[in-house]
Design a protein around this motif. Structure first.
Motif, PDB file in Angstrom:
ATOM      1  N   ALA A 183      -5.384 -19.442 -18.213  1.00  0.00           N
ATOM      2  CA  ALA A 183      -6.523 -18.469 -18.123  1.00  0.00           C
ATOM      3  C   ALA A 183      -7.179 -18.420 -19.630  1.00  0.00           C
ATOM      4  O   ALA A 183      -8.544 -18.357 -19.372  1.00  0.00           O
ATOM      5  CB  ALA A 183      -6.053 -17.120 -17.785  1.00  0.00           C
ATOM      6  N   TYR A 184      -6.441 -18.477 -20.871  1.00  0.00           N
ATOM      7  CA  TYR A 184      -6.955 -18.663 -22.045  1.00  0.00           C
ATOM      8  C   TYR A 184      -7.988 -19.621 -22.178  1.00  0.00           C
ATOM      9  O   TYR A 184      -9.016 -19.709 -22.595  1.00  0.00           O
ATOM     10  CB  TYR A 184      -5.955 -18.673 -23.175  1.00  0.00           C
ATOM     11  CG  TYR A 184      -6.417 -18.203 -24.181  1.00  0.00           C
ATOM     12  CD1 TYR A 184      -6.664 -16.975 -24.718  1.00  0.00           C
ATOM     13  CD2 TYR A 184      -6.752 -19.590 -25.416  1.00  0.00           C
ATOM     14  CE1 TYR A 184      -7.113 -16.540 -26.277  1.00  0.00           C
ATOM     15  CE2 TYR A 184      -7.070 -19.119 -26.506  1.00  0.00           C
ATOM     16  CZ  TYR A 184      -7.401 -17.775 -27.032  1.00  0.00           C
ATOM     17  OH  TYR A 184      -7.922 -17.555 -28.110  1.00  0.00           O
ATOM     18  N   ALA A 185      -7.499 -20.908 -21.660  1.00  0.00           N
ATOM     19  CA  ALA A 185      -8.388 -22.138 -21.953  1.00  0.00           C
ATOM     20  C   ALA A 185      -9.739 -21.954 -20.910  1.00  0.00           C
ATOM     21  O   ALA A 185     -10.568 -22.720 -21.183  1.00  0.00           O
ATOM     22  CB  ALA A 185      -7.577 -23.296 -21.476  1.00  0.00           C
ATOM     23  N   ALA A 186      -9.658 -21.283 -19.925  1.00  0.00           N
ATOM     24  CA  ALA A 186     -10.803 -21.042 -18.983  1.00  0.00           C
ATOM     25  C   ALA A 186     -11.700 -19.878 -19.750  1.00  0.00           C
ATOM     26  O   ALA A 186     -12.664 -19.593 -18.911  1.00  0.00           O
ATOM     27  CB  ALA A 186     -10.358 -20.602 -17.533  1.00  0.00           C
ATOM     28  N   GLY A 187     -11.228 -19.431 -20.840  1.00  0.00           N
ATOM     29  CA  GLY A 187     -12.082 -18.479 -21.468  1.00  0.00           C
ATOM     30  C   GLY A 187     -12.071 -17.058 -21.132  1.00  0.00           C
ATOM     31  O   GLY A 187     -12.739 -16.064 -21.720  1.00  0.00           O
TER      32      GLY A 187
END
Ligand SMILES: Nc1nc2c(ncn2[C@@H]2O[C@H](COP(=O)(O)OP(=O)(O)OP(=O)(O)O)[C@@H](O)[C@H]2O)c(=O)[nH]1
Ligand SMILES: [Mg+2]
Length: 448
Positions: A183-187
């Protein structure tokens, strides 16, 4: 079907006695929140009457098909109807009264964690578990570059949109870290609220420490690949803070040169802003990118953002004073539409700051193959159009620009400051040539 604001998701395996205490308390807490909610219990095949107890106490029971906590979470996410999905353990380690705090923080982030390790948080657990949990959390946070202290907390509030495209594969408890990292990598934004954790109330643990450790290390390997690829929304921002001296220096040089050129130029459009700190540093800027995850990530800087492609900018003709376009044109085919569009949105007399590797330099010819070896997921493979100082200058002049300044990052990445001639109309726009006096007035504001 009526709209559901909040789904409370509880994975359970033989937790009858705990559910008998938890579910009535949960109902009370949910009754106090001004929202519509549902309780979904995902049963992993309990043999103690857990499912029956859950149903009697008003929960919707989902019988899990795949084994493990990971399977339970995935099926639970798929079954959840709420705009927000809250996960918690059934064993009363996760106090349901804390849900009100998580709920109140829902607009501050997309995932809110009940965090044992954020300042103010406390974990009552045996010292050896505390130690192991602490070490693993630091290892994940540092190794994957995530500013999160408690990545293994299963007590969280998620915006459902943030879970939608994560393609989760974890089978056991490692899915907790996987959700967060993806989720973090998806912004998506993550927030930790300090929380006090207590040991389980009744029943026996399902955690198998050795197995858990192995699963977690395997997951780390997969997630490491994602975090170091350009797919990660914060790729450019991480590079700015890189521990690799050359990468850090390179990013900061580019940043210094571009912000220096753009300073005081008026309203800037940063085309292909990614998650670069450049956008943050320009105080009157609009960020534009094709990739939604990068824009999502950049919301934290409070800058206006728009999704779009350089081939068809969703920006009015002659409406910006300065266009920054760095690390973009080498990634796309060499089409006239690119220059036409950059020129169209720029007002006559405005400044175009264009950055791209100069393939005529020895520096870039040496560095690019090395970079390709060092960072296989990085940008190298994506450079499909190769420019040189001469080819870029020729193109710019043909489109009505004068070269007023240029600089290099490590003698290989070229950055040009190009002044759009005030007397040349935008090629595909409606702009009429400006009278000479007006053009001179615009020029007098130059900071270059
Ligand atoms: N559906 C389902 N739930 C599970 C499975 N494994 C664990 N759970 C549930 O997941 C939650 C967390 O498991 P716990 O056993 O409490 O794990 P832990 O908190 O690491 O360890 P202890 O609290 O010490 O037992 C509990 O509600 C369990 O009932 C599973 O395979 N399937
Ligand atoms: Mg537990």
């Amino acid at each position: 079907m009526a709209r559901v604001d909040l789904t409370v998701l509880i994975p359970v395996l033989n937790e009858r006695d705990n559910l008998a205490v938890l579910l009535p308390r949960l109902a009370r807490v949910l009754g106090q929140l001004a929202c519509t909610s549902e309780v979904v219990v995902v049963d992993g095949g309990s043999g103690d009457g857990t499912a029956e107890t859950a149903a009697e106490l008003g929960a919707r029971v989902v019988v899990q098909r795949e084994p493990g906590y990971g399977g339970a979470l995935r099926e639970g996410f798929a079954a959840a109807a709420g705009e927000f999905v809250l996960t918690l353990d059934a064993d009363l380690s996760h106090d349901p009264d804390f849900i009100a705090k998580l709920w109140r923080a829902r607009d501050q982030a997309d995932i809110v964690i009940a965090s044992r390790y954020a300042k103010g948080g406390v974990a009552f657990m045996p010292w050896e578990r505390r130690l192991l949990s602490g070490v693993l959390n630091r290892f994940f946070a540092i190794g994957l570059g995530l500013p999160v202290r408690d990545m293994s907390s299963g007590f969280r509030l998620h915006r459902r949109a943030a879970l939608a495209d994560l393609k989760l594969s974890g089978r056991n408890f490692e899915i907790i870290e996987e959700v967060l990292v993806k989720a973090y990598a998806a912004g998506w934004r993550v927030l930790e609220l300090p929380f006090t954790y207590f040991p389980r109330h009744r029943g026996s643990s399902h955690a198998r420490i050795v197995r858990f450790g192995i699963d977690l290390l395997k997951a780390f390997g997969r997630l490491w690949g994602l975090r170091n690829s350009i797919e990660s929304a914060d790729y450019d921002e991480r590079a700015f803070y890189s521990r690799i001296p050359l990468q850090r220096y390179w990013q900061r040089e580019r940043h210094r040169i571009i912000t220096g050129m753009a300073r005081g130029q008026g309203r800037v459009l940063d085309v292909g802003c990614g998650s670069s700190i450049i956008l943050q540093s320009l105080n009157d800027a609009i960020g534009l990118d094709v990739q939604l995850n990068k824009l999502r990530y950049m919301r934290r800087y409070g800058v206006p953002l728009v999704q779009g492609s350089v081939m068809a900018l969703p920006v009015r003709t002659a409406s910006v004073d300065c266009v920054v376009c760095s690390q973009v044109i080498e990634h796309i085919p060499d089409e006239p539409a690119i220059f036409d569009e950059l020129t169209r949105v720029l007002r006559p007399g405005g400044l175009l700051i264009l950055g791209t590797p100069d393939y005529a330099t020895i520096g870039w010819r040496v560095i690019e193959p090395l970079y390709g070896l060092a960072a296989p997921g990085g940008y190298k493979d994506e450079h499909i159009t190769h420019y040189t100082f001469a080819s870029l200058r020729e193109r710019a002049e043909r489109h009505g620009y004068d070269l007023i300044d240029s600089a290099y990052v490590c003698r290989s990445e070229l950055i040009m400051a190009l002044r759009k001639r005030a007397t040349v109309a935008a090629r595909s726009g409606s702009g009429r040539p400006l009278p000479i006096a007006a053009a001179a007035a615009l020029r007098s504001g130059d900071a270059a």
